[in-house]
Design a protein around this motif. Sequence first.
Motif, PDB file in Angstrom:
ATOM      1  N   ILE A  93       0.820  -1.207   0.000  1.00 41.07           N
ATOM      2  CA  ILE A  93       0.000   0.000   0.000  1.00 41.07           C
ATOM      3  C   ILE A  93       0.855   1.258   0.000  1.00 41.07           C
ATOM      4  CG2 ILE A  93      -1.700   1.305   1.314  1.00 41.07           C
ATOM      5  CD1 ILE A  93      -2.732  -1.426   2.300  1.00 41.07           C
ATOM      6  N   GLY A  94       1.825   1.330   0.889  1.00 44.01           N
ATOM      7  CA  GLY A  94       2.592   2.550   1.035  1.00 44.01           C
ATOM      8  C   GLY A  94       3.995   2.427   0.466  1.00 44.01           C
ATOM      9  N   LEU A  95       4.700   3.519   0.500  1.00 46.76           N
ATOM     10  CA  LEU A  95       6.063   3.588  -0.014  1.00 46.76           C
ATOM     11  C   LEU A  95       7.005   2.677   0.756  1.00 46.76           C
ATOM     12  CD1 LEU A  95       8.064   4.986  -1.901  1.00 46.76           C
ATOM     13  CD2 LEU A  95       8.295   6.787  -0.183  1.00 46.76           C
ATOM     14  N   PHE A  96       6.762   2.502   2.051  1.00 45.63           N
ATOM     15  CA  PHE A  96       7.684   1.744   2.884  1.00 45.63           C
ATOM     16  C   PHE A  96       7.191   0.334   3.204  1.00 45.63           C
ATOM     17  CE2 PHE A  96       8.402   6.240   3.795  1.00 45.63           C
ATOM     18  CZ  PHE A  96       9.726   6.328   3.394  1.00 45.63           C
ATOM     19  N   GLU A  97       6.132  -0.089   2.540  1.00 44.27           N
ATOM     20  CA  GLU A  97       5.622  -1.439   2.755  1.00 44.27           C
ATOM     21  C   GLU A  97       6.577  -2.448   2.133  1.00 44.27           C
ATOM     22  OE1 GLU A  97       2.843  -2.477   4.402  1.00 44.27           O
ATOM     23  OE2 GLU A  97       2.518  -0.412   5.014  1.00 44.27           O
ATOM     24  N   GLU A  98       6.756  -3.553   2.819  1.00 41.73           N
ATOM     25  CA  GLU A  98       7.616  -4.608   2.289  1.00 41.73           C
ATOM     26  C   GLU A  98       6.850  -5.448   1.284  1.00 41.73           C
ATOM     27  OE1 GLU A  98       9.518  -7.021   5.189  1.00 41.73           O
ATOM     28  OE2 GLU A  98       9.996  -5.329   6.467  1.00 41.73           O
ATOM     29  N   SER A  99       7.571  -5.971   0.306  1.00 41.16           N
ATOM     30  CA  SER A  99       6.930  -6.878  -0.648  1.00 41.16           C
ATOM     31  C   SER A  99       6.691  -8.209   0.048  1.00 41.16           C
ATOM     32  CB  SER A  99       7.822  -7.063  -1.874  1.00 41.16           C
ATOM     33  OG  SER A  99       9.064  -7.603  -1.484  1.00 41.16           O
ATOM     34  N   PRO A 100       5.709  -8.963  -0.399  1.00 32.95           N
ATOM     35  CA  PRO A 100       5.392 -10.229   0.258  1.00 32.95           C
ATOM     36  C   PRO A 100       6.550 -11.216   0.155  1.00 32.95           C
ATOM     37  CG  PRO A 100       4.085  -9.940  -1.731  1.00 32.95           C
ATOM     38  CD  PRO A 100       4.852  -8.679  -1.525  1.00 32.95           C
ATOM     39  N   GLU A 101       6.674 -12.038   1.176  1.00 34.67           N
ATOM     40  CA  GLU A 101       7.749 -13.025   1.190  1.00 34.67           C
ATOM     41  C   GLU A 101       7.479 -14.121   0.185  1.00 34.67           C
ATOM     42  OE1 GLU A 101       8.431 -14.642   5.033  1.00 34.67           O
ATOM     43  OE2 GLU A 101       8.652 -12.704   5.975  1.00 34.67           O
ATOM     44  N   ALA A 102       8.540 -14.573  -0.492  1.00 37.45           N
ATOM     45  CA  ALA A 102       8.415 -15.686  -1.421  1.00 37.45           C
ATOM     46  C   ALA A 102       8.668 -17.005  -0.697  1.00 37.45           C
ATOM     47  CB  ALA A 102       9.414 -15.520  -2.555  1.00 37.45           C
ATOM     48  N   GLU A 103       9.206 -16.935   0.512  1.00 35.52           N
ATOM     49  CA  GLU A 103       9.490 -18.138   1.299  1.00 35.52           C
ATOM     50  C   GLU A 103       8.865 -17.993   2.679  1.00 35.52           C
ATOM     51  OE1 GLU A 103      13.732 -18.423   1.464  1.00 35.52           O
ATOM     52  OE2 GLU A 103      13.798 -19.607  -0.366  1.00 35.52           O
ATOM     53  N   LYS A 104       8.670 -19.144   3.324  1.00 37.83           N
ATOM     54  CA  LYS A 104       8.059 -19.137   4.652  1.00 37.83           C
ATOM     55  C   LYS A 104       8.478 -20.403   5.384  1.00 37.83           C
ATOM     56  CE  LYS A 104       3.366 -19.323   6.604  1.00 37.83           C
ATOM     57  NZ  LYS A 104       3.546 -20.509   7.394  1.00 37.83           N
TER      58      LYS A 104
END
Length: 166
Positions: A93-104
């Motif tokens: 949503i925002g400028l400082f939001e992290e991209s979703p993790e590809a691993e878990k």
Amino acid sequence: MAKFKLDLDEFHSGSHTGFGILSREGALNLCYHLNLELPELRLKRLNEDLYSDHKGLRFYFRLFGFYDENQEWDLKMVENRSYRSDGESPAAIGLFEESPEAEKNWLPNKEGFNFFLWFDGNKENVSFTLSWEKRLRSCSKIHQAKALSEKEMARINKTIKYTDGL
């Protein structure tokens, strides 16, 4: 006339004994050394994987196993890090939001276990497995092996979801 609710847990009692494993080896190399150093094991990559859904993504985890027909127990080992994911996660949503993790991790844990190993079967058939902790610790490629508590085993039983592997 009395009504009875059918409980599927009566047919499969789940896993009662399991271990967290810490190793610096990859999954295939660890299986190779476990098979070599513990001759009663013949772990192999299974055709099914475990999966976990989280925040719109489905994560997949490699599953290895061995079934002993004589002892009537089924051994499973999962790598605690996903090897791929699919699905769509919510956009940042925002400028400082992290991209979703590809691993878990399949099961987050403070000990840092990167593999989990457990025995499926009737409680009577897997009660001997506590002696495996010593055997696992003797394997040259395992740095730490610890028997899991009942609470941790309940978490594993709750989290197990199978899907066809790649």
